[in-house]
Design a protein around this motif. Sequence first.
Motif, PDB file in Angstrom:
ATOM      1  N   ARG A 132      -6.428   2.644  11.590  1.00 52.82           N
ATOM      2  CA  ARG A 132      -6.099   3.625  10.545  1.00 52.82           C
ATOM      3  C   ARG A 132      -4.620   3.988  10.587  1.00 52.82           C
ATOM      4  O   ARG A 132      -3.951   4.088   9.551  1.00 52.82           O
ATOM      5  CB  ARG A 132      -6.953   4.882  10.721  1.00 52.82           C
ATOM      6  N   PHE A 133      -4.099   4.183  11.793  1.00 53.06           N
ATOM      7  CA  PHE A 133      -2.686   4.523  11.965  1.00 53.06           C
ATOM      8  C   PHE A 133      -1.787   3.418  11.399  1.00 53.06           C
ATOM      9  O   PHE A 133      -0.816   3.695  10.688  1.00 53.06           O
ATOM     10  CB  PHE A 133      -2.415   4.735  13.454  1.00 53.06           C
ATOM     11  N   VAL A 134      -2.120   2.179  11.701  1.00 53.76           N
ATOM     12  CA  VAL A 134      -1.320   1.048  11.228  1.00 53.76           C
ATOM     13  C   VAL A 134      -1.362   0.950   9.704  1.00 53.76           C
ATOM     14  O   VAL A 134      -0.330   0.779   9.044  1.00 53.76           O
ATOM     15  CB  VAL A 134      -1.816  -0.264  11.878  1.00 53.76           C
ATOM     16  N   LYS A 135      -2.556   1.072   9.137  1.00 55.16           N
ATOM     17  CA  LYS A 135      -2.690   0.980   7.680  1.00 55.16           C
ATOM     18  C   LYS A 135      -1.973   2.134   6.977  1.00 55.16           C
ATOM     19  O   LYS A 135      -1.239   1.928   6.006  1.00 55.16           O
ATOM     20  CB  LYS A 135      -4.171   0.992   7.296  1.00 55.16           C
ATOM     21  N   LYS A 136      -2.206   3.336   7.468  1.00 63.20           N
ATOM     22  CA  LYS A 136      -1.647   4.529   6.828  1.00 63.20           C
ATOM     23  C   LYS A 136      -0.125   4.478   6.774  1.00 63.20           C
ATOM     24  O   LYS A 136       0.489   4.860   5.770  1.00 63.20           O
ATOM     25  CB  LYS A 136      -2.098   5.778   7.588  1.00 63.20           C
ATOM     26  N   ASN A 137       0.480   3.985   7.841  1.00 63.80           N
ATOM     27  CA  ASN A 137       1.939   4.002   7.933  1.00 63.80           C
ATOM     28  C   ASN A 137       2.586   2.657   7.619  1.00 63.80           C
ATOM     29  O   ASN A 137       3.807   2.533   7.719  1.00 63.80           O
ATOM     30  CB  ASN A 137       2.350   4.465   9.333  1.00 63.80           C
ATOM     31  N   HIS A 138       1.763   1.677   7.256  1.00 60.58           N
ATOM     32  CA  HIS A 138       2.266   0.332   6.927  1.00 60.58           C
ATOM     33  C   HIS A 138       3.130  -0.192   8.075  1.00 60.58           C
ATOM     34  O   HIS A 138       4.286  -0.562   7.910  1.00 60.58           O
ATOM     35  CB  HIS A 138       3.064   0.365   5.622  1.00 60.58           C
ATOM     36  N   LEU A 139       2.508  -0.229   9.265  1.00 55.10           N
ATOM     37  CA  LEU A 139       3.243  -0.589  10.473  1.00 55.10           C
ATOM     38  C   LEU A 139       2.769  -1.892  11.102  1.00 55.10           C
ATOM     39  O   LEU A 139       3.146  -2.187  12.239  1.00 55.10           O
ATOM     40  CB  LEU A 139       3.133   0.536  11.515  1.00 55.10           C
TER      41      LEU A 139
END
Length: 365
Positions: free
Chosen positions: A305-312
């Motif tokens: 979720r963190f990766v998707k949310k922040n486009h990382l």
Amino acid sequence: MNILILGDLYTHVDRILALSEMGHTVVYCYTYFPKSLKKIEGTIPCYPLARYSFLEQIHHLVDKYEINVIYSGLHFFDGSLEATIELLDGGITVPIVRHYKEHRCSPTMKERRTLMETAGQIYINDESVEYFRDVYGINLWSTHVMDAELISREYMKETLTPKLSRVTGEPHILIAGNISMANDHQDVRELCLAMNKHRIHVHLYGIYHHQDEEHNIFIRPYAPTLQVYKRLADLYPYVHIHDYITPEEFTQEWSGYDAGFLHVPVPREHYYGRFEQLNMPCRYAAYLAAALPLAAHEGQTAMARFVKKNHLGLVYQSYDELAEQLHDTQHMESLTRSVEDKRYNFSFEAQAPHLIHILSQYARL
């Protein structure tokens, strides 16, 4: 504000210097010897705490430095839980804020007390809040969210190394942190074989360790584990073993790769399965320091979720899908630009004001 940090800061200990630079008095009382202690000794007072006499020592330091708040962290294994319990039982009057990250997803009375009887609690993500709400019925009014092991901006160097993939025509991924041969979330042998099949280079900068079947005895470094991976590198041309490097070298050494791999996906019924859904491996901060996109499995719920949310970075369901994304040059270039633009937002310095705001809500001023 005068802050006593109790327990273990684990990786990137020197991040707490940012609090001192903001004008706060910081005293570090460690229950678990910090590997990079020399980076902060002489700048802030540091005290080793002896078990079973936490209360007397903390009382002395609270009086000596006129402490306003105790910031307790970080893991179930580092002695901070026992120290916090002793302070609670001893009736210490200074408010305690508990920051909690690694745990066994196996409820205990001590864990419950540190999360229910302290003045404030900080969890590393919303998924952890939900888990502890279901397990203990935690007080949401004293609950806060902030990751625990962010890296100092000092290590996010401006100059980046050109991508190796532009030279070789093949992707290169990085694996740092703990590496095992225990068929767990840190055993990357299967990943190495899968990436070798897809002509993707895997660069290992890990600390090779061993843990017994009961998950009690932890040996690091562990030479037999390293030997297993050396044999793997001898057999497969896309597996590369590197020496350990310091944070000062992260950007120059690692920014030439294409992505940083987090943890191996494990099923929920695995010993680490439930925690991996909540975990945010500390290596991700080091990867961001080097401007590397992150590679997280869909089953690693919080991290994905963190990766998707922040486009990382990349979120994948299989190693085949991971390989396909890594070979998509245009996609990887877009992700790399995004990480380069946003990485400073995830430094400790960027988040420190939020931590100070949390602590100030409970401080005895």
